[in-house]
Design a protein around this motif. Structure first.
Motif, PDB file in Angstrom:
ATOM      1  N   ARG A 259       0.811  -1.209   0.000  1.00  0.00           N
ATOM      2  CA  ARG A 259       0.000   0.000   0.000  1.00  0.00           C
ATOM      3  C   ARG A 259       0.855   1.273   0.000  1.00  0.00           C
ATOM      4  NH1 ARG A 259      -3.048  -1.926  -2.377  1.00  0.00           N
ATOM      5  NH2 ARG A 259      -5.045  -2.853  -1.840  1.00  0.00           N
TER       6      ARG A 259
ATOM      7  N   SER B 170       1.413   1.075  -4.149  1.00  0.00           N
ATOM      8  CA  SER B 170       0.431   0.643  -5.141  1.00  0.00           C
ATOM      9  C   SER B 170      -0.945   0.453  -4.516  1.00  0.00           C
ATOM     10  CB  SER B 170       0.872  -0.676  -5.780  1.00  0.00           C
ATOM     11  OG  SER B 170      -0.123  -1.168  -6.661  1.00  0.00           O
ATOM     12  N   GLU B 171      -1.981   0.631  -5.353  1.00  0.00           N
ATOM     13  CA  GLU B 171      -3.361   0.388  -4.943  1.00  0.00           C
ATOM     14  C   GLU B 171      -3.910  -0.881  -5.590  1.00  0.00           C
ATOM     15  OE1 GLU B 171      -4.465   2.100  -2.577  1.00  0.00           O
ATOM     16  OE2 GLU B 171      -2.785   3.502  -2.650  1.00  0.00           O
TER      17      GLU B 171
ATOM     18  N   GLY C  68      -5.138  -2.340   4.642  1.00  0.00           N
ATOM     19  CA  GLY C  68      -5.354  -1.942   3.257  1.00  0.00           C
ATOM     20  C   GLY C  68      -5.892  -3.001   2.329  1.00  0.00           C
TER      21      GLY C  68
ATOM     22  N   ASP D 285      -8.592  -5.283   0.302  1.00  0.00           N
ATOM     23  CA  ASP D 285      -9.906  -4.967  -0.270  1.00  0.00           C
ATOM     24  C   ASP D 285     -10.960  -5.988   0.134  1.00  0.00           C
ATOM     25  OD1 ASP D 285      -9.420  -2.676  -2.415  1.00  0.00           O
ATOM     26  OD2 ASP D 285      -7.716  -4.023  -2.475  1.00  0.00           O
TER      27      ASP D 285
ATOM     28  N   ASN E 279     -13.215  -2.689 -11.184  1.00  0.00           N
ATOM     29  CA  ASN E 279     -12.071  -1.897 -11.634  1.00  0.00           C
ATOM     30  C   ASN E 279     -12.152  -1.626 -13.125  1.00  0.00           C
ATOM     31  OD1 ASN E 279     -11.086  -1.855  -9.066  1.00  0.00           O
ATOM     32  ND2 ASN E 279      -9.440  -3.319  -9.410  1.00  0.00           N
TER      33      ASN E 279
ATOM     34  N   ASN F 130      -2.797   9.778  -0.055  1.00  0.00           N
ATOM     35  CA  ASN F 130      -2.822   8.461  -0.691  1.00  0.00           C
ATOM     36  C   ASN F 130      -3.952   7.616  -0.107  1.00  0.00           C
ATOM     37  OD1 ASN F 130      -0.518   8.859  -2.362  1.00  0.00           O
ATOM     38  ND2 ASN F 130       0.797   8.561  -0.576  1.00  0.00           N
TER      39      ASN F 130
ATOM     40  N   THR G  40      -6.576   4.114  -0.611  1.00  0.00           N
ATOM     41  CA  THR G  40      -6.765   2.841  -1.293  1.00  0.00           C
ATOM     42  C   THR G  40      -7.944   2.979  -2.254  1.00  0.00           C
ATOM     43  OG1 THR G  40      -8.342   1.937   0.308  1.00  0.00           O
ATOM     44  CG2 THR G  40      -5.990   1.631   0.791  1.00  0.00           C
ATOM     45  N   ALA G  41      -8.113   1.994  -3.123  1.00  0.00           N
ATOM     46  CA  ALA G  41      -9.203   2.043  -4.096  1.00  0.00           C
ATOM     47  C   ALA G  41     -10.557   2.147  -3.403  1.00  0.00           C
ATOM     48  CB  ALA G  41      -9.152   0.806  -4.995  1.00  0.00           C
TER      49      ALA G  41
ATOM     50  N   GLU H 251     -11.186   3.238  -0.323  1.00  0.00           N
ATOM     51  CA  GLU H 251     -11.310   4.519   0.373  1.00  0.00           C
ATOM     52  C   GLU H 251     -11.690   5.621  -0.608  1.00  0.00           C
ATOM     53  OE1 GLU H 251      -7.934   3.425   3.746  1.00  0.00           O
ATOM     54  OE2 GLU H 251      -7.455   4.793   2.103  1.00  0.00           O
TER      55      GLU H 251
END
Length: 232
Positions: free
Chosen positions: A68, A71-72, A94, A96, A119, A156, A158-159, A161
């Protein structure tokens, strides 16, 4: 071709997951300890990381936290532990999603596909839309580049968040229940297996990143007994 990284020190489990994912046309890399996993994630961007908790050198939580930092890429934790605290820890670091061992490979693949599908839809939407920036007070969200700023400082996220904040920011003063947020952000099937405390974890983590004082939030507010809403 979608790319997956499978991280587990049990080689038979890795072999089984790899075979099943390759049957679906995925490119699969494998790592057997935490250090190797971090190095591989730095060297290549993956569409999904399947990450065991109990690993040599660095455990899964440490690997998740390390990834994390740069990268996400989506991460699903694989854990033999089924307690709520273990699940919450994975989300705190972090991840998913999480799947408890022993798991059904079909369920695991369904979760992978759900994350990749969301995604993919998000990527297509970004390609179609014009550059769109939403501002609220000191907070600025670039929805196309998926970047968040507080003042001049980039935050920064996460996806998940980002998705959570985007929904709230784009619908100011609208109160969403935890169940509604779980459905909107994690998908329609999330309520079948999901835990609404997942939402609480992500809101708390989001506040720690964007709020000047997380205990007295400026942006993401709680409507006690109902849910959460955004107000600048």
């Amino acid at each position: 071709m979608a790319r997956a990284l499978v991280v587990d020190d049990e080689k038979l489990i890795v072999k089984g997951i790899r075979f099943s994912l390759e049957q679906d046309g995925m490119e699969v890399d494998c790592a057997y300890d935490g250090e190797e996993a971090i190095n591989m994630a730095k060297a290549k961007e993956y569409d999904i990381v399947l990450l065991d908790v109990m690993l040599p050198k660095h455990d899964g939580y440490e690997v998740c936290q390390a990834i994390r930092e740069f990268s996400e890429m989506p991460i699903i934790m694989l854990t033999a532990k089924g307690s709520d605290m273990d699940k919450i820890l994975g989300l705190e670091y972090g991840a998913d999603d999480y799947v408890t061992k022993p798991f059904n490979i079909l369920e695991l693949k369904a979760r992978i596909k759900a994350i990749m599908r969301r995604n993919s839809k998000r990527s297509r939407g970004q390609q179609k839309q014009e550059n769109k920036v939403v501002t609220a007070g000191d907070l600025k969200m670039d929805l196309e580049a998926r970047r968040v700023f507080i003042g001049e400082k980039e935050i920064n996220l996460t996806a998940k968040e980002f998705d959570l904040l985007e929904l709230l920011v784009c619908n100011p003063n609208k109160v969403y229940s935890r169940e509604a947020l779980l459905t909107y952000v994690w998908g329609n099937k999330a309520m079948d297996t999901g835990d609404v405390r997942t939402v609480d974890v992500h809101v708390r983590r989001l506040r720690e990143k964007i709020e000047p004082s997380p205990s007295d939030p400026k942006y993401v507010h709680t409507k006690w007994g109902v849910g959460y809403y955004f107000r600048a």
